[in-house]
Design a protein around this motif. Structure first.
Motif, PDB file in Angstrom:
ATOM      1  N   PRO A  50       0.825  -1.209   0.000  1.00  0.00           N
ATOM      2  CA  PRO A  50       0.000   0.000   0.000  1.00  0.00           C
ATOM      3  C   PRO A  50       0.856   1.256   0.000  1.00  0.00           C
ATOM      4  CG  PRO A  50      -0.851  -1.603   1.565  1.00  0.00           C
ATOM      5  CD  PRO A  50       0.479  -2.127   1.092  1.00  0.00           C
ATOM      6  N   LEU A  51       0.391   2.277  -0.698  1.00  0.00           N
ATOM      7  CA  LEU A  51       1.136   3.520  -0.801  1.00  0.00           C
ATOM      8  C   LEU A  51       0.916   4.404   0.430  1.00  0.00           C
ATOM      9  CD1 LEU A  51       3.028   4.490  -3.068  1.00  0.00           C
ATOM     10  CD2 LEU A  51       1.161   5.894  -3.938  1.00  0.00           C
ATOM     11  N   VAL A  52      -0.123   4.118   1.186  1.00  0.00           N
ATOM     12  CA  VAL A  52      -0.414   4.870   2.409  1.00  0.00           C
ATOM     13  C   VAL A  52      -0.546   3.878   3.563  1.00  0.00           C
ATOM     14  CG1 VAL A  52      -1.939   6.501   3.575  1.00  0.00           C
ATOM     15  CG2 VAL A  52      -1.655   6.612   1.081  1.00  0.00           C
ATOM     16  N   GLY A  53       0.247   4.093   4.596  1.00  0.00           N
ATOM     17  CA  GLY A  53       0.212   3.200   5.741  1.00  0.00           C
ATOM     18  C   GLY A  53       0.166   3.970   7.047  1.00  0.00           C
ATOM     19  N   PHE A  54       0.395   3.232   8.130  1.00  0.00           N
ATOM     20  CA  PHE A  54       0.304   3.787   9.475  1.00  0.00           C
ATOM     21  C   PHE A  54       1.631   3.536  10.184  1.00  0.00           C
ATOM     22  CE2 PHE A  54      -0.751   4.059  13.924  1.00  0.00           C
ATOM     23  CZ  PHE A  54      -1.746   5.013  13.995  1.00  0.00           C
ATOM     24  N   GLY A  55       2.285   4.614  10.643  1.00  0.00           N
ATOM     25  CA  GLY A  55       3.561   4.489  11.338  1.00  0.00           C
ATOM     26  C   GLY A  55       3.373   4.300  12.835  1.00  0.00           C
ATOM     27  N   PRO A 288      -4.125  20.517   5.100  1.00  0.00           N
ATOM     28  CA  PRO A 288      -2.692  20.617   4.818  1.00  0.00           C
ATOM     29  C   PRO A 288      -1.985  19.265   4.909  1.00  0.00           C
ATOM     30  CG  PRO A 288      -3.370  22.459   6.173  1.00  0.00           C
ATOM     31  CD  PRO A 288      -4.559  21.539   6.088  1.00  0.00           C
ATOM     32  N   ALA A 289      -2.405  18.419   5.857  1.00  0.00           N
ATOM     33  CA  ALA A 289      -1.798  17.093   5.980  1.00  0.00           C
ATOM     34  C   ALA A 289      -2.021  16.274   4.715  1.00  0.00           C
ATOM     35  CB  ALA A 289      -2.371  16.367   7.197  1.00  0.00           C
ATOM     36  N   GLN A 290      -3.227  16.314   4.170  1.00  0.00           N
ATOM     37  CA  GLN A 290      -3.521  15.581   2.942  1.00  0.00           C
ATOM     38  C   GLN A 290      -2.675  16.080   1.778  1.00  0.00           C
ATOM     39  OE1 GLN A 290      -7.844  16.247   3.179  1.00  0.00           O
ATOM     40  NE2 GLN A 290      -8.121  14.029   2.995  1.00  0.00           N
ATOM     41  N   VAL A 291      -2.445  17.379   1.716  1.00  0.00           N
ATOM     42  CA  VAL A 291      -1.620  17.946   0.645  1.00  0.00           C
ATOM     43  C   VAL A 291      -0.178  17.452   0.763  1.00  0.00           C
ATOM     44  CG1 VAL A 291      -0.589  20.080  -0.224  1.00  0.00           C
ATOM     45  CG2 VAL A 291      -3.046  19.969   0.227  1.00  0.00           C
ATOM     46  N   LEU A 292       0.366  17.456   1.977  1.00  0.00           N
ATOM     47  CA  LEU A 292       1.735  16.995   2.170  1.00  0.00           C
ATOM     48  C   LEU A 292       1.881  15.518   1.817  1.00  0.00           C
ATOM     49  CD1 LEU A 292       2.533  18.827   5.527  1.00  0.00           C
ATOM     50  CD2 LEU A 292       3.552  19.300   3.293  1.00  0.00           C
ATOM     51  N   THR A 297       2.871  10.885  -2.426  1.00  0.00           N
ATOM     52  CA  THR A 297       2.296   9.727  -3.118  1.00  0.00           C
ATOM     53  C   THR A 297       2.121   9.963  -4.608  1.00  0.00           C
ATOM     54  OG1 THR A 297       0.026  10.434  -2.575  1.00  0.00           O
ATOM     55  CG2 THR A 297       1.116   8.919  -1.039  1.00  0.00           C
ATOM     56  N   GLN A 298       1.845  11.212  -4.985  1.00  0.00           N
ATOM     57  CA  GLN A 298       1.680  11.515  -6.410  1.00  0.00           C
ATOM     58  C   GLN A 298       2.996  11.316  -7.164  1.00  0.00           C
ATOM     59  OE1 GLN A 298      -0.994  14.803  -7.231  1.00  0.00           O
ATOM     60  NE2 GLN A 298       0.215  15.426  -9.002  1.00  0.00           N
ATOM     61  N   ARG A 299       4.099  11.388  -6.437  1.00  0.00           N
ATOM     62  CA  ARG A 299       5.407  11.161  -7.025  1.00  0.00           C
ATOM     63  C   ARG A 299       5.894   9.735  -6.782  1.00  0.00           C
ATOM     64  NH1 ARG A 299       7.712  14.076  -3.477  1.00  0.00           N
ATOM     65  NH2 ARG A 299       9.827  14.118  -4.338  1.00  0.00           N
ATOM     66  N   GLY A 300       4.997   8.848  -6.322  1.00  0.00           N
ATOM     67  CA  GLY A 300       5.323   7.438  -6.161  1.00  0.00           C
ATOM     68  C   GLY A 300       5.994   7.075  -4.864  1.00  0.00           C
ATOM     69  N   VAL A 301       6.024   7.998  -3.897  1.00  0.00           N
ATOM     70  CA  VAL A 301       6.657   7.749  -2.609  1.00  0.00           C
ATOM     71  C   VAL A 301       5.584   7.355  -1.591  1.00  0.00           C
ATOM     72  CG1 VAL A 301       7.998   8.772  -0.727  1.00  0.00           C
ATOM     73  CG2 VAL A 301       8.535   9.358  -3.108  1.00  0.00           C
ATOM     74  N   PHE A 322      -7.251  12.991  -4.871  1.00  0.00           N
ATOM     75  CA  PHE A 322      -7.211  14.228  -5.658  1.00  0.00           C
ATOM     76  C   PHE A 322      -5.827  14.357  -6.280  1.00  0.00           C
ATOM     77  CE2 PHE A 322      -5.499  15.222  -1.554  1.00  0.00           C
ATOM     78  CZ  PHE A 322      -4.604  16.266  -1.723  1.00  0.00           C
ATOM     79  N   GLU A 323      -5.697  15.269  -7.243  1.00  0.00           N
ATOM     80  CA  GLU A 323      -4.435  15.456  -7.958  1.00  0.00           C
ATOM     81  C   GLU A 323      -3.935  16.883  -7.770  1.00  0.00           C
ATOM     82  OE1 GLU A 323      -2.576  13.268 -10.100  1.00  0.00           O
ATOM     83  OE2 GLU A 323      -3.807  11.762  -9.086  1.00  0.00           O
ATOM     84  N   LEU A 324      -2.691  17.011  -7.398  1.00  0.00           N
ATOM     85  CA  LEU A 324      -2.047  18.318  -7.379  1.00  0.00           C
ATOM     86  C   LEU A 324      -1.625  18.681  -8.797  1.00  0.00           C
ATOM     87  CD1 LEU A 324       0.305  17.794  -4.298  1.00  0.00           C
ATOM     88  CD2 LEU A 324      -1.853  19.072  -4.326  1.00  0.00           C
ATOM     89  N   THR A 325      -1.662  19.953  -9.115  1.00  0.00           N
ATOM     90  CA  THR A 325      -1.189  20.373 -10.430  1.00  0.00           C
ATOM     91  C   THR A 325       0.340  20.317 -10.450  1.00  0.00           C
ATOM     92  OG1 THR A 325      -0.967  22.718  -9.869  1.00  0.00           O
ATOM     93  CG2 THR A 325      -3.149  21.947 -10.609  1.00  0.00           C
ATOM     94  N   GLU A 326       0.893  20.320 -11.643  1.00  0.00           N
ATOM     95  CA  GLU A 326       2.353  20.310 -11.780  1.00  0.00           C
ATOM     96  C   GLU A 326       2.969  21.522 -11.099  1.00  0.00           C
ATOM     97  OE1 GLU A 326       5.720  20.362 -15.356  1.00  0.00           O
ATOM     98  OE2 GLU A 326       3.635  19.794 -15.804  1.00  0.00           O
ATOM     99  N   GLU A 327       2.301  22.662 -11.216  1.00  0.00           N
ATOM    100  CA  GLU A 327       2.802  23.876 -10.582  1.00  0.00           C
ATOM    101  C   GLU A 327       2.756  23.773  -9.059  1.00  0.00           C
ATOM    102  OE1 GLU A 327       4.469  27.451  -9.857  1.00  0.00           O
ATOM    103  OE2 GLU A 327       4.400  26.364 -11.775  1.00  0.00           O
ATOM    104  N   GLU A 328       1.702  23.154  -8.526  1.00  0.00           N
ATOM    105  CA  GLU A 328       1.599  22.991  -7.072  1.00  0.00           C
ATOM    106  C   GLU A 328       2.701  22.075  -6.548  1.00  0.00           C
ATOM    107  OE1 GLU A 328      -3.236  23.638  -6.504  1.00  0.00           O
ATOM    108  OE2 GLU A 328      -2.433  21.646  -6.986  1.00  0.00           O
TER     109      GLU A 328
END
Length: 356
Positions: A50-55, A288-292, A297-301, A322-328
């Motif tokens: 999974p790309l999103v987990g719990f630490g 803000p947490a979702q954006v960070l 994740t949008q970059r595969g991390v 959701f998708e961040l724009t390239e500029e964002e």
């Protein structure tokens, strides 16, 4: 490669077979979330993570079992732990309870743990791994990482456990155990079925390239400190070139380290309150947490945030909707200052400058 897991496809099939019985409603809503969760395929095993987990770092022992159980209830399937965190027994209790209650099957959980620095010698690797599995009450880890590329003097678990940076006398003592020796012992864990994948954490590029020269089983994952103040773009790109997935820890930057009174964390503005992050969050009607998290994740991390708040649990898991724009993405990456908060050169005595 990011995609939808074979597990998720089977989950979709499970949805069709769920009855309208109220007892199934929690599992059904959880299955819906899991079915749409993005994943990354690991090499060489082919297993999907999974790309999103719990630490599990800094999750209190007295609440850990319930925290893990509730995270599973909210749809989390990746859990990132370590013996150094001192809560593996409690985390295992939460996982086993969720399995017993029918919330999840063991094969639906992706469990990561780590080899601590005092167990790098070949005769200690397997012993520690088996102890950690016994603490969890489980038969295998999905991923087992070398926690730091630092070999320290062995300390018997019967004397001091969970392990730390220092001996019981308060000394941090390095020993001459090469990474190649430790890695060969890690490979034996895969061959014996104790772990499905092996990887590394807090490694830099030159050390990764050296490890690849001797590895029979290549590292599947590199876990690193990664946030907009420390983007490590060249290192992430190197991993992509060698099919090594990247997991970020400390995705919210200084927040986890402020309570530890780290000087570097006190000097940096909190990312969750940064004007650029807040503006982008407002534009997408997200936190803000979702954006960070989405920036990563949008970059595969992959990311491994934690929270005890049910609403934030769901928000963090929903960070890929959701998708961040390239500029964002560029704006967020432009916050890079090369600031590292988890640096043994800052908090060990004597310092160990592994990131020099």
């Amino acid at each position: 490669m990011i995609g939808v897991t074979a597990l998720a496809r089977s989950v979709l099939a499970d949805l069709c077979s769920c009855s309208s019985d109220p007892a199934n409603r929690t599992r059904t809503s959880t299955l819906i979330m899991v079915a749409h969760a993005p994943t990354v395929k690991l090499a060489p095993s082919g297993q999907e993570m999974p790309l999103v987990g719990f630490g599990l770092w800094k999750v209190n022992n007295d609440t850990c079992a319930d925290t893990v159980y509730n995270a599973i209830k909210h749809g989390y399937r990746l859990f990132d732990g370590a013996c150094d965190y001192g809560n593996e027994k409690e985390a295992g209790e939460g996982i086993r309870r969720a399995i017993k209650d029918g919330l999840v099957k063991r094969e639906e959980i992706f469990l990561t743990s780590k080899l601590w620095n005092t167990f790098h010698a070949k005769e200690h690797v397997k012993t520690l791994c088996k102890k950690q599995l016994a603490d969890y009450g489980l038969d295998y880890f999905d991923l087992f990482l070398i926690h730091f590329p630092i070999s320290l003097q062995y300390v018997d678990p019967a004397t001091a456990y969970p392990p730390g940076w220092s001996t019981p006398e308060g000394k941090t003592i390095t020993v001459d155990v090469p990474i190649a020796e430790t890695w060969k012992a890690m490979e034996e864990l895969v061959k014996e079925g104790l772990v499905k994948n092996i990887g590394i954490s807090n490694f830099q590029g030159s050390l990764i390239l050296d490890l690849l020269r001797v590895a029979e089983v290549k590292p599947a994952v590199l876990q690193i400190e990664h946030h907009p103040y420390l983007t490590q773009e060249a290192l992430v790109q190197l991993c992509k070139q060698h099919e090594i997935a990247v997991t970020a820890y400390s995705s919210f930057g200084p927040m986890s380290y402020m309570e530890l009174d780290f000087e570097s964390a006190q000097k940096c503005p909190p990312l969750l309150e940064h004007d650029i992050i807040k503006k982008i969050a407002s534009a997408h009607s997200k936190t803000p947490a979702q954006v960070l998290l989405r920036w990563a994740t949008q970059r595969g991390v992959a990311v491994i945030p934690k929270s005890n708040n049910p609403e934030r649990l769901e928000q963090n898991l929903d960070c890929c909707s959701f998708e961040l724009t390239e500029e964002e993405v560029k704006q967020i990456s432009g916050l890079n200052q090369g600031v590292r908060f988890n640096n043994p050169a800052d908090y060990l005595n004597p310092p160990i400058a592994i990131f020099a």
